[in-house]
Design an enzyme around this catalytic site. Sequence first.
Site, PDB file in Angstrom:
ATOM      1  N   ASP A 159       0.860  -1.182   0.000  1.00 15.06           N
ATOM      2  CA  ASP A 159       0.000   0.000   0.000  1.00 15.06           C
ATOM      3  C   ASP A 159       0.896   1.232   0.000  1.00 15.06           C
ATOM      4  OD1 ASP A 159      -2.157   1.669   0.146  1.00 15.06           O
ATOM      5  OD2 ASP A 159      -2.690   1.209   2.214  1.00 15.06           O
ATOM      6  N   ASP A 211      -2.764   2.456  -6.239  1.00 15.10           N
ATOM      7  CA  ASP A 211      -1.719   2.543  -5.220  1.00 15.10           C
ATOM      8  C   ASP A 211      -1.650   1.342  -4.279  1.00 15.10           C
ATOM      9  OD1 ASP A 211      -4.080   3.045  -3.907  1.00 15.10           O
ATOM     10  OD2 ASP A 211      -3.333   4.748  -2.757  1.00 15.10           O
ATOM     11  N   GLU A 212      -2.295   0.241  -4.607  1.00 11.00           N
ATOM     12  CA  GLU A 212      -2.176  -0.945  -3.753  1.00 11.00           C
ATOM     13  C   GLU A 212      -2.377  -2.216  -4.561  1.00 11.00           C
ATOM     14  OE1 GLU A 212      -5.253  -2.092  -0.954  1.00 11.00           O
ATOM     15  OE2 GLU A 212      -6.535  -0.471  -1.691  1.00 11.00           O
TER      16      GLU A 212
END
EC number: 2.7.7.7
Length: 364
Positions: free
Chosen positions: A18, A116-117
């Site tokens: 993350d 973003d993860e």
Amino acid sequence: MLIFPLINDTSRKIIHIDMDAFFAAVEERDNLALKGKPVVIGKDPRETGGRGVVSTCNYEARKYGIHSAMSSKEAYERCPKAIFISGNYEKYRTVGEQIRRIFKRYTDVVEPMSIDEAYLDVTNNKLGIKSAVKIAKLIQHDIWKEVGLTCSAGVSYNKFLAKLASDFEKPHGLTLVLKEDALCFLAKLPIEKFHGVGKKSVEKLHDMGIYTGQDLLAVPEMTLIDHFGRFGFDLYRKARGISNSPVKSDRIRKSIGSERTYAKLLYQETDIKAEISKNAKRVAALLQDHKKLGKTIVLKVRYADFTTLTKRVTLPELTRNAAQIEQVAGDIFDSLSENPAGIRLLGVTMTNLEDKVADISLDL
């Protein structure tokens, strides 16, 4: 009495990565003057008459209670010295792709959850590294060295625990949850921290006197099913650290597209065609990254009055050639009826996707 047997596969090695305050971190990286200052990704309410919402913010801004989905007006009231940035989503997507390429060095079993993860299954990784923690550290190092950003990592034997672990120590943390530690780890967590348990479910659990993982562990399966239906089955297993959901690297993509909204309306054909070209090249690059080809090209146009037109053309052969996508999208635009209103959004999408075929020309 159990409705279904408890099957707990603890043999896997799962990492959840993350990125830390991703959008804001990219802006700080590219503008050192922002370091140590509260940064909010969202339109400045002083320029929009108070309209707009916070997309995300950095950790400095979070000290003032600012968070995603908060109105920009409230964010400003909480921290008048906050620096508001509209955001460059094209840049964020490019950085996100750079990060995903780092993941692919270690495993092809990658499931992106957002820009973003992502989850990574490193049980049988490309480098033959036995320690998932070592791989997580290498990924953190690579992202910092090559991209200039930090991320937090969670390591465990399933996705549920890996996700919780990545949230446990931020920013730039790494948390390992072993099978022998899972019950203790979960017991201490507030129930609202359990991934996949929404606000309404939390309220219902609180009404039942369930506030922590330890409380949830004590509730019989049938009681949870009576109150939550099928979700009760999942809750019973979450409390015991059981989740056998695979990392789905083979998610079927139905389309790949790129669109942009413009603060300044587009009127001139040269400007419009230039933006169509950018979107077409973006789509071609994404097709390349995902090893896909497509047949149907879709152009989306939204005018200043919010009238939205979508038109598609299906080609006789598969392609991911940027020039061809640009040409077809441009031809589609030329075929639309003239509208004097300026354009606020343009999008190009490829559908009817298939996996790459070796003997097809893929020149971009």
